[in-house]
Design a protein around this motif. Structure first.
Motif, PDB file in Angstrom:
ATOM      1  N   ALA A   1      51.549  75.951  37.650  1.00  0.00           N
ATOM      2  CA  ALA A   1      52.368  75.364  36.582  1.00  0.00           C
ATOM      3  C   ALA A   1      53.460  74.471  37.158  1.00  0.00           C
ATOM      4  O   ALA A   1      53.806  73.444  36.590  1.00  0.00           O
ATOM      5  CB  ALA A   1      52.967  76.475  35.734  1.00  0.00           C
ATOM      6  N   SER A   2      53.968  74.893  38.327  1.00  0.00           N
ATOM      7  CA  SER A   2      55.053  74.097  38.904  1.00  0.00           C
ATOM      8  C   SER A   2      54.581  72.733  39.329  1.00  0.00           C
ATOM      9  O   SER A   2      55.381  71.811  39.485  1.00  0.00           O
ATOM     10  CB  SER A   2      55.683  74.839  40.095  1.00  0.00           C
ATOM     11  N   ILE A   3      53.264  72.556  39.567  1.00  0.00           N
ATOM     12  CA  ILE A   3      52.790  71.195  39.830  1.00  0.00           C
ATOM     13  C   ILE A   3      52.108  70.626  38.605  1.00  0.00           C
ATOM     14  O   ILE A   3      51.323  69.685  38.680  1.00  0.00           O
ATOM     15  CB  ILE A   3      51.839  71.127  41.056  1.00  0.00           C
ATOM     16  N   GLY A   4      52.393  71.237  37.461  1.00  0.00           N
ATOM     17  CA  GLY A   4      51.966  70.621  36.205  1.00  0.00           C
ATOM     18  C   GLY A   4      50.562  70.961  35.770  1.00  0.00           C
ATOM     19  O   GLY A   4      50.024  70.318  34.872  1.00  0.00           O
ATOM     20  N   ILE A   5      49.931  71.959  36.408  1.00  0.00           N
ATOM     21  CA  ILE A   5      48.564  72.301  35.990  1.00  0.00           C
ATOM     22  C   ILE A   5      48.609  73.580  35.171  1.00  0.00           C
ATOM     23  O   ILE A   5      49.043  74.633  35.640  1.00  0.00           O
ATOM     24  CB  ILE A   5      47.654  72.523  37.207  1.00  0.00           C
ATOM     25  N   LYS A   6      48.133  73.473  33.929  1.00  0.00           N
ATOM     26  CA  LYS A   6      48.084  74.663  33.086  1.00  0.00           C
ATOM     27  C   LYS A   6      46.735  75.333  33.283  1.00  0.00           C
ATOM     28  O   LYS A   6      45.681  74.727  33.046  1.00  0.00           O
ATOM     29  CB  LYS A   6      48.260  74.243  31.622  1.00  0.00           C
ATOM     30  N   SER A   7      46.747  76.574  33.752  1.00  0.00           N
ATOM     31  CA  SER A   7      45.461  77.218  34.014  1.00  0.00           C
ATOM     32  C   SER A   7      45.038  78.134  32.871  1.00  0.00           C
ATOM     33  O   SER A   7      44.054  77.866  32.193  1.00  0.00           O
ATOM     34  CB  SER A   7      45.488  77.948  35.349  1.00  0.00           C
ATOM     35  N   ALA A   8      45.789  79.220  32.652  1.00  0.00           N
ATOM     36  CA  ALA A   8      45.393  80.103  31.549  1.00  0.00           C
ATOM     37  C   ALA A   8      45.604  79.394  30.218  1.00  0.00           C
ATOM     38  O   ALA A   8      46.422  78.487  30.117  1.00  0.00           O
ATOM     39  CB  ALA A   8      46.200  81.391  31.590  1.00  0.00           C
ATOM     40  N   TYR A   9      44.854  79.802  29.223  1.00  0.00           N
ATOM     41  CA  TYR A   9      44.960  79.266  27.861  1.00  0.00           C
ATOM     42  C   TYR A   9      44.608  77.789  27.806  1.00  0.00           C
ATOM     43  O   TYR A   9      45.148  77.031  27.009  1.00  0.00           O
ATOM     44  CB  TYR A   9      46.347  79.511  27.264  1.00  0.00           C
ATOM     45  N   SER A  10      43.716  77.363  28.668  1.00  0.00           N
ATOM     46  CA  SER A  10      43.265  75.980  28.657  1.00  0.00           C
ATOM     47  C   SER A  10      41.801  75.954  29.076  1.00  0.00           C
ATOM     48  O   SER A  10      41.296  76.955  29.581  1.00  0.00           O
ATOM     49  CB  SER A  10      44.094  75.143  29.636  1.00  0.00           C
ATOM     50  N   PRO A  11      41.127  74.809  28.888  1.00  0.00           N
ATOM     51  CA  PRO A  11      39.733  74.728  29.350  1.00  0.00           C
ATOM     52  C   PRO A  11      39.606  75.037  30.839  1.00  0.00           C
ATOM     53  O   PRO A  11      38.578  75.572  31.273  1.00  0.00           O
ATOM     54  CB  PRO A  11      39.359  73.273  29.048  1.00  0.00           C
ATOM     55  N   LEU A  12      40.640  74.712  31.614  1.00  0.00           N
ATOM     56  CA  LEU A  12      40.570  75.026  33.049  1.00  0.00           C
ATOM     57  C   LEU A  12      40.422  76.527  33.253  1.00  0.00           C
ATOM     58  O   LEU A  12      39.644  76.988  34.089  1.00  0.00           O
ATOM     59  CB  LEU A  12      41.841  74.524  33.751  1.00  0.00           C
ATOM     60  N   GLY A  13      41.179  77.297  32.472  1.00  0.00           N
ATOM     61  CA  GLY A  13      41.081  78.745  32.584  1.00  0.00           C
ATOM     62  C   GLY A  13      39.672  79.229  32.286  1.00  0.00           C
ATOM     63  O   GLY A  13      39.156  80.129  32.959  1.00  0.00           O
ATOM     64  N   VAL A  14      39.048  78.621  31.279  1.00  0.00           N
ATOM     65  CA  VAL A  14      37.670  78.998  30.951  1.00  0.00           C
ATOM     66  C   VAL A  14      36.753  78.714  32.132  1.00  0.00           C
ATOM     67  O   VAL A  14      35.921  79.544  32.522  1.00  0.00           O
ATOM     68  CB  VAL A  14      37.198  78.229  29.698  1.00  0.00           C
ATOM     69  N   ALA A  15      36.944  77.537  32.741  1.00  0.00           N
ATOM     70  CA  ALA A  15      36.092  77.181  33.883  1.00  0.00           C
ATOM     71  C   ALA A  15      36.300  78.152  35.039  1.00  0.00           C
ATOM     72  O   ALA A  15      35.344  78.543  35.721  1.00  0.00           O
ATOM     73  CB  ALA A  15      36.385  75.745  34.329  1.00  0.00           C
ATOM     74  N   ILE A  16      37.564  78.555  35.259  1.00  0.00           N
ATOM     75  CA  ILE A  16      37.831  79.494  36.344  1.00  0.00           C
ATOM     76  C   ILE A  16      37.113  80.811  36.101  1.00  0.00           C
ATOM     77  O   ILE A  16      36.460  81.364  36.995  1.00  0.00           O
ATOM     78  CB  ILE A  16      39.348  79.732  36.486  1.00  0.00           C
ATOM     79  N   ALA A  17      37.206  81.302  34.875  1.00  0.00           N
ATOM     80  CA  ALA A  17      36.554  82.575  34.560  1.00  0.00           C
ATOM     81  C   ALA A  17      35.043  82.459  34.737  1.00  0.00           C
ATOM     82  O   ALA A  17      34.387  83.370  35.254  1.00  0.00           O
ATOM     83  CB  ALA A  17      36.894  82.997  33.136  1.00  0.00           C
ATOM     84  N   LEU A  18      34.479  81.332  34.324  1.00  0.00           N
ATOM     85  CA  LEU A  18      33.033  81.178  34.427  1.00  0.00           C
ATOM     86  C   LEU A  18      32.591  80.971  35.872  1.00  0.00           C
ATOM     87  O   LEU A  18      31.458  81.282  36.231  1.00  0.00           O
ATOM     88  CB  LEU A  18      32.568  80.019  33.532  1.00  0.00           C
ATOM     89  N   THR A  19      33.496  80.451  36.712  1.00  0.00           N
ATOM     90  CA  THR A  19      33.181  80.383  38.140  1.00  0.00           C
ATOM     91  C   THR A  19      33.103  81.780  38.716  1.00  0.00           C
ATOM     92  O   THR A  19      32.190  82.122  39.459  1.00  0.00           O
ATOM     93  CB  THR A  19      34.248  79.580  38.901  1.00  0.00           C
ATOM     94  N   PHE A  20      34.061  82.605  38.328  1.00  0.00           N
ATOM     95  CA  PHE A  20      34.062  83.985  38.799  1.00  0.00           C
ATOM     96  C   PHE A  20      32.752  84.674  38.450  1.00  0.00           C
ATOM     97  O   PHE A  20      32.140  85.331  39.282  1.00  0.00           O
ATOM     98  CB  PHE A  20      35.250  84.738  38.185  1.00  0.00           C
ATOM     99  N   ILE A  21      32.333  84.505  37.194  1.00  0.00           N
ATOM    100  CA  ILE A  21      31.196  85.271  36.702  1.00  0.00           C
ATOM    101  C   ILE A  21      29.893  84.863  37.364  1.00  0.00           C
ATOM    102  O   ILE A  21      28.955  85.646  37.492  1.00  0.00           O
ATOM    103  CB  ILE A  21      31.114  85.138  35.161  1.00  0.00           C
ATOM    104  N   GLY A  22      29.810  83.627  37.828  1.00  0.00           N
ATOM    105  CA  GLY A  22      28.549  83.144  38.393  1.00  0.00           C
ATOM    106  C   GLY A  22      28.513  83.180  39.908  1.00  0.00           C
ATOM    107  O   GLY A  22      27.520  82.818  40.520  1.00  0.00           O
ATOM    108  N   LEU A  23      29.594  83.619  40.517  1.00  0.00           N
ATOM    109  CA  LEU A  23      29.723  83.553  41.973  1.00  0.00           C
ATOM    110  C   LEU A  23      28.560  84.184  42.736  1.00  0.00           C
ATOM    111  O   LEU A  23      28.032  83.592  43.668  1.00  0.00           O
ATOM    112  CB  LEU A  23      31.056  84.200  42.398  1.00  0.00           C
ATOM    113  N   PRO A  24      28.119  85.394  42.372  1.00  0.00           N
ATOM    114  CA  PRO A  24      27.076  86.005  43.210  1.00  0.00           C
ATOM    115  C   PRO A  24      25.732  85.300  43.156  1.00  0.00           C
ATOM    116  O   PRO A  24      24.940  85.439  44.086  1.00  0.00           O
ATOM    117  CB  PRO A  24      26.935  87.420  42.638  1.00  0.00           C
ATOM    118  N   PHE A  25      25.470  84.538  42.101  1.00  0.00           N
ATOM    119  CA  PHE A  25      24.092  84.087  41.918  1.00  0.00           C
ATOM    120  C   PHE A  25      23.602  83.132  42.996  1.00  0.00           C
ATOM    121  O   PHE A  25      22.525  83.296  43.552  1.00  0.00           O
ATOM    122  CB  PHE A  25      23.927  83.458  40.536  1.00  0.00           C
TER     123      PHE A  25
END
Lengths: 342, 287, 304
Positions: B131-155
């Motif tokens: 946030a201090s460099i201006g990137i909103k992670s949670a509650y944004s599409p970025l947060g969704v992408a992060i979560a979906l990266t986590f979920i697909g990591l092992p494949f």
């Protein structure tokens, strides 16, 4: 290009693969590294290629120290035992690979590559198969593609690791002849590794017999076969009879009882007679005759109970008309005495 | 030629096993699925289209599809990297890292969801610096992408690892002896060999991400038209007792997942056929 | 399609894996790659794990235990155990039956059957829950019939159990099918020729051969059953103390801003995940040892 290996040693964990090995290979020679598995022959080959680094010792190409150069910089052509062809590339692309990965400044043009590859395809007699994938080729064809791929980069040295090991007997014989012919045509310094003594003796200019990480003897095929320096070389390069014996006044003789030494005789250097005709001989009883083959192999039991193998031509056998359980005299024509290892 | 249902075999128990299998399958999977399509068919084509293509639904498809794609792509690149490092190198703690790669697969999605949200929330361990460099992670599409990266990591990692392990090192040695640089060897010899497996892993990660709910629903913020994923849209409609709406969207998702099944199967077949050792088909001919 | 990770029997011989000095990349490149990979894993795997436990104990150990002993939490734990306790054995029996039919016989429609078994994997959990609502819900196909007989499935425990069965349906089957296929028929045929009955053959010959794959499939099935969120969320109705499983309870606590309590319950699930990974690693290790031992046995035969 000549190759020199000086005092090469290599250990894998506790296992000493090579122990202070030195070898000189003049330019243009075809040398066989012959030995049983574990003798270190493949390790030596890979160290020459730069695929492994020795623990100590030096490698010289034409007098230049290449010990610490990587395989990439040594310009050797290496042919692997199981071909290591790139499965996802066609025959053409496999052979062209070495030319295509050259740095831009020295890379040949597409047309040049095309011509060179087709020249090689002609050389290995696979002109019509350039578009095939390795999976669609037979073992012998794959081996030839592997050879062409190694030759494409115009190496100064050709190294082959048990190149015919995985092929069946007939194909092996044909490819052996073909490699010899190729070498006669191209005259590239070549080293190949094999455990097949027949192959080594038939194909190479010189043979280096290796055992347990050391070179036992280096010489022409004639030399190592007829004048072996050590019991191991004698044993490895053909069948052998082993007796107790000793040098009696410069003349080797077979003794019944334990002496300090061992006497080696090849089966075809023993003659069977019905009468002793002076000179050294001993009595034996014929136990088994196998005459189905180019030579007749006779097994006998010496008077002191030692097994003896004799080989003779079919004509000689017809002359003698030997039969089982017959008592005969065996006359050795040539003996080799070795001091027993301590 | 007579049609035989089953090839002759000496082993017993076929009828019992198959019978039970088909019965259980029907009860648990097929009949409920049929009910869904039955309910969906109650809608007229117009109604269906109206719901399935509504602006809110379309926004959710864009987010779900887009974020899943991004997550799967990140996993494609980093999955190959991780697989390479785990197979080729040794370093302290490698065994532990190797086992933990499967964590996203074993961890309940709700737990992952709240953990990720806490990390990337504006006050979280990573959320604050971002946030201090201006990137909103949670509650944004970025947060969704992060979560979906986590979920697909092992494949991708687990798909590529066996191929790398089985790869004959002689292939790389051959390339080196022919003068290829390390990078050339990697790009021309290694990469084509692992490509089918990597793509199969990518497709599986993508498919999993599309349907994901628990890990995403906390971090996304669930704002309609902005950060609402399709599964959540279904959930919302259900909460409002809009069964028709929920069914319509669900059918869209079902059809899409079924469509994904085919490419995934093909990719897996391609991957395993590459690994087979094929026998020579051409007779020997020297002259 | 597999959105599951099959049991790995990879070859772990160190000689093949690690790059040789002569043909590998430079040490610098190597370490950069290692650092990048470890950082990636650290951010995506370690951080979430770490935060679960750090938040769970944020208010101290006694608060941790208190949140776990809370009645709603306890009934959530009970319901989770119940759902898993029913779903896993049922899916186990199914998995074995399906693997037997598919692995040992050739029949028409086999590929179709395999694809259908994979279906629950490719369906979003929310859709999975919806499917049951559309069948058993008040307005569902069987809704009227159920309310006439005063039976409730949706928004009650039976619905939760059914949804759990659905999402964990393929796990055991997918593990066992390749195993039984790879084994061939010889051992079973030998047993039958020696006079064993079908069941004896199965329990004494087939089952022991697949025991590691079976164990792994059960563990995975259980982990998913206890952790399922989306599907259960749809069918449960979120009635505290009655139809909440552990994951749902975590959600409720979190939405009420009771963060450390939510993470306390979540930590139990995280421990379950770690235990699952531990079992997986052990099973793979054992299976590999078994493979190596039988390979050695074959090798000895050749030498003799």
């Amino acid at each position: 290009m000549s190759i020199e290996a000086h005092n090469i040693s290599k250990q894998f964990g506790q296992f000493a693969a090579l122990d202070n090995v030195s070898l000189k290979i003049p330019s243009g020679e075809l040398v066989a590294l012959l030995g049983p598995s574990g003798s270190g022959k493949t390790t030596l080959l890979r160290i020459i290629a730069g695929l492994e680094f020795a623990d100590s010792g030096t490698i010289l190409f034409d007098g230049e120290d290449t010990t610490h150069r990587t395989a990439r910089d040594r310009r050797v052509g290496f042919v692997f035992q199981h071909y290591a062809l790139f499965r996802h590339m066609t025959v053409f692309e496999n052979i062209a690979f070495g030319l295509q990965v050259r740095p831009r400044s020295v890379r040949p043009s597409k047309e040049q590559i095309h011509d060179q590859v087709h020249e090689l395809l002609r050389l290995i007699q696979l002109k019509n198969l350039s578009g095939r994938y390795p999976a669609q080729l037979s073992g012998g064809q794959r081996q030839r593609v592997a050879l062409a791929r190694a030759l494409a980069v115009e190496p100064s040295v050709l190294l082959l690791d048990e190149p015919f090991g995985s092929l069946d007997a007939k194909v092996r014989l044909e490819l052996r002849r073909w490699l010899r012919q190729l070498h006669d045509e191209v005259h590239i310094t070549s080293v190949f590794v094999t455990h097949d003594q027949e192959e080594a003796l038939e194909v190479s200019d010189r043979v280096a017999v290796m055992n347990e990480g050391r070179i036992e003897q280096v010489g022409s095929p004639d030399e190592v076969y007829h004048h072996p320096n050590t019991p191991f070389v004698y044993n490895f390069l053909g069948s052998v009879n082993l007796f107790h014996g000793r040098m009696d006044d410069e003349i080797p003789a077979i003794h019944e009882a334990e002496t300090g030494d061992l006497v080696y005789v090849r089966p075809h250097l023993l003659e069977i007679q019905r009468q002793p005709n002076g000179g050294s001989n001993f009595r034996a009883i014929i136990k088994h005759i196998n005459s189905a083959g180019p030579l007749v192999k006779v097994e006998a039991l010496s008077e002191w109970g030692a097994p003896v193998q004799v080989e003779m031509s079919q004509e000689k056998f017809q002359e003698l008309q030997l039969a089982k359980e017959e008592a005969v005299f065996i006359i050795p024509k040539e003996l080799k005495v070795f001091h027993k290892a301590l | 030629m007579a049609f035989t249902f089953k090839k002759r075999s000496n082993l017993p128990g076929f009828g019992l096993a198959l019978g039970f299998t088909v019965l259980y399958l029907s009860l648990i999977v097929l009949i409920p699925l049929a009910a869904t399509f039955l309910k969906a068919s109650a809608l007229s084509w117009d109604q269906f289209w109206h719901i399935a293509a509504s602006p809110r639904a379309l926004a959710s498809y864009r987010l779900t599809f887009g974020a899943s794609l991004i997550g799967a792509l990140i996993n494609l690149v980093f999955g190959v990297l991780v697989a390479w490092v785990l197979v080729r190198y040794s370093f302290p703690g490698k065994r532990m890292f190797d086992s933990l790669v499967d964590l996203p697969f074993a961890l309940p999605t709700a737990v992952a969801g709240i953990a990720l949200t806490t990390i990337y929330a504006p006050s979280g361990w990573l959320g604050r610096p971002l946030a201090s460099i201006g990137i909103k992670s949670a509650y944004s599409p970025l947060g969704v992408a992060i979560a979906l990266t986590f979920i697909g990591l092992p494949f991708v990692v687990r798909s590529v690892q066996p191929v790398l392990e089985d790869m004959d090192k002689e292939l790389e040695e051959a390339a080196a002896s022919l003068g290829a640089s390390r990078w050339q060897t990697f790009s021309r010899v290694v990469l084509p060999t692992i490509l089918p497996a990597a793509l199969a892993g990518f497709a599986m990660a993508f498919a999993r991400a599309i349907g994901e709910y628990g890990s995403v629903v906390f971090i996304s913020g669930n704002m309609p038209m902005r950060t609402e994923i399709t599964p959540l849209l279904i959930m919302t409609k259900l909460d409002q007792f809009d069964y028709a709406g929920a069914t319509a969207i669900a059918v869209v998702m079902l059809v899409f997942s079924l469509l994904l099944l085919l490419p995934i199967n093909l990719l897996q077949k391609w991957s395993s056929s590459r690994e087979e050792k094929t026998v020579a088909l051409v007779p020997e001919e020297i002259h | 399609m597999a959105t599951t990770l099959p049991l790995s029997t990879r070859n772990f011989s160190p000689a093949r894996r690690v790059a040789t000095a002569a043909t590998g990349e430079s040490a610098a490149v190597r370490w950069v790659l290692i650092v990048v990979a470890v950082t990636f894993l650290g951010v995506f795997i370690f951080l979430p794990l770490a935060i679960v436990f750090s938040q769970a104990f944020a208010k101290g150990v006694s608060a941790y235990w208190a949140s776990l002993r809370e009645p709603d939490a306890l009934s959530a734990i009970r319901l989770t155990l119940l759902a898993a306790g029913i779903a896993v054995p049922l899916n186990l029996v199914f998995g074995v039956a399906a693997a037997w039919a598919i692995g040992k016989f050739e029949f028409f429609g086999k590929s179709l059957l395999i694809t259908l078994i994979d279906l629950p994997f490719s369906v979003s959990p929310v859709v999975a829950g919806l499917i049951y609502v559309l069948l058993f819900g008040l307005q569902g196909v069987l809704g009227p019939w159920l309310s006439r007989h005063d039976l409730q499935i949706i928004f009650a425990v039976p619905g939760i159990i059914l949804a759990t069965i659905f999402v964990t349906f393929p796990f055991v089957a997918r593990e066992l099918i390749p195993l039984l296929q790879a084994q061939g028929q010889e051992e079973e045929e030998a047993a039958l020729a020696l006079g064993a009955s079908g069941w004896q053959t199965f329990f004494r010959v087939s089952l022991p051969n697949i025991k590691w794959g079976l164990l792994y499939g059960v563990i995975l099935c259980n982990a998913r059953a206890m952790g399922e969120f989306g599907a259960v969320s749809v069918v449960s109705g979120h009635i505290r103390g009655r139809t909440n499983t552990m994951p749902l309870h975590v959600e409720i606590l979190y939405n009420e801003y009771q963060f450390s309590a939510a993470f306390a319950v979540a930590s139990l699930l995280a421990l379950l995940a770690l235990a699952t990974l531990l079992v997986k690693t052990t099973v793979e290790w054992r299976a590999r040892r078994q493979q190596a031992a039988s390979a050695r046995w074959d090798g000895e035969e050749q030498i003799a």
